[in-house]
Design a protein around this motif. Structure first.
Motif, PDB file in Angstrom:
ATOM      1  N   TYR A 121      11.439 -48.894 -48.235  1.00 25.26           N
ATOM      2  CA  TYR A 121      12.849 -49.272 -48.213  1.00 25.26           C
ATOM      3  C   TYR A 121      13.284 -49.817 -49.565  1.00 25.26           C
ATOM      4  O   TYR A 121      12.486 -50.380 -50.302  1.00 25.26           O
ATOM      5  CB  TYR A 121      13.128 -50.262 -47.085  1.00 25.26           C
ATOM      6  N   TYR A 148      18.313 -48.900 -47.726  1.00 23.73           N
ATOM      7  CA  TYR A 148      18.082 -47.516 -47.314  1.00 23.73           C
ATOM      8  C   TYR A 148      16.602 -47.187 -47.400  1.00 23.73           C
ATOM      9  O   TYR A 148      15.875 -47.742 -48.229  1.00 23.73           O
ATOM     10  CB  TYR A 148      18.811 -46.538 -48.246  1.00 23.73           C
ATOM     11  N   GLU A 181      16.546 -41.614 -48.408  1.00 27.27           N
ATOM     12  CA  GLU A 181      17.912 -41.507 -47.893  1.00 27.27           C
ATOM     13  C   GLU A 181      18.935 -42.267 -48.744  1.00 27.27           C
ATOM     14  O   GLU A 181      20.082 -42.422 -48.342  1.00 27.27           O
ATOM     15  CB  GLU A 181      17.956 -42.004 -46.447  1.00 27.27           C
TER      16      GLU A 181
END
Length: 116
Positions: free
Chosen positions: A3, A56, A60
């Motif tokens: 992330y 995100y 992505e």
């Protein structure tokens, strides 16, 4: 890297993600928060609690925020504090707020709606 906290977090550090992270891998810079890519377990618990829509999965991240991927990792590899990289200290609580940011974040103008 699992992330990524993007530049949408700059000057808007809500910290809900910090409270939600089960492995304490979200570190606080001067103006932004950063996920340690080596400590993150890829659980995604931080994503739904972020009111800034700044987090995100690395694959992505929107095109306009792609620079945040390398920037997030750089927080741990660049010599930002006392001439040494932060590395992988094993938890943000033991480190506390780091009074520095990456060059990308430091160069950004103050963001609208920033916390005082």
């Amino acid at each position: 890297m699992p992330y990524v906290i993007t530049t949408k977090c700059v000057d808007l550090k809500d910290r809900a993600c910090v409270r939600e992270c089960p492995v304490d891998c979200i570190y606080e810079g001067d103006r932004a928060l950063y996920v340690n890519p080596e400590e993150c377990i890829d659980c995604g618990a931080c994503v739904p609690v972020c009111p800034n829509d700044a987090i995100y999965f690395d694959q992505e991240v929107p095109e306009a925020l792609q620079a945040s991927i390398a920037d997030n990792a750089a927080f741990f590899t660049l010599p930002l504090v006392n001439g040494a990289p932060l590395g992988n200290p094993g938890g943000a609580r033991s480190v506390g707020p780091v009074g520095a940011d990456t060059p990308l974040v430091a160069a950004l103008p103050p963001q609208v709606g920033a916390e005082a």
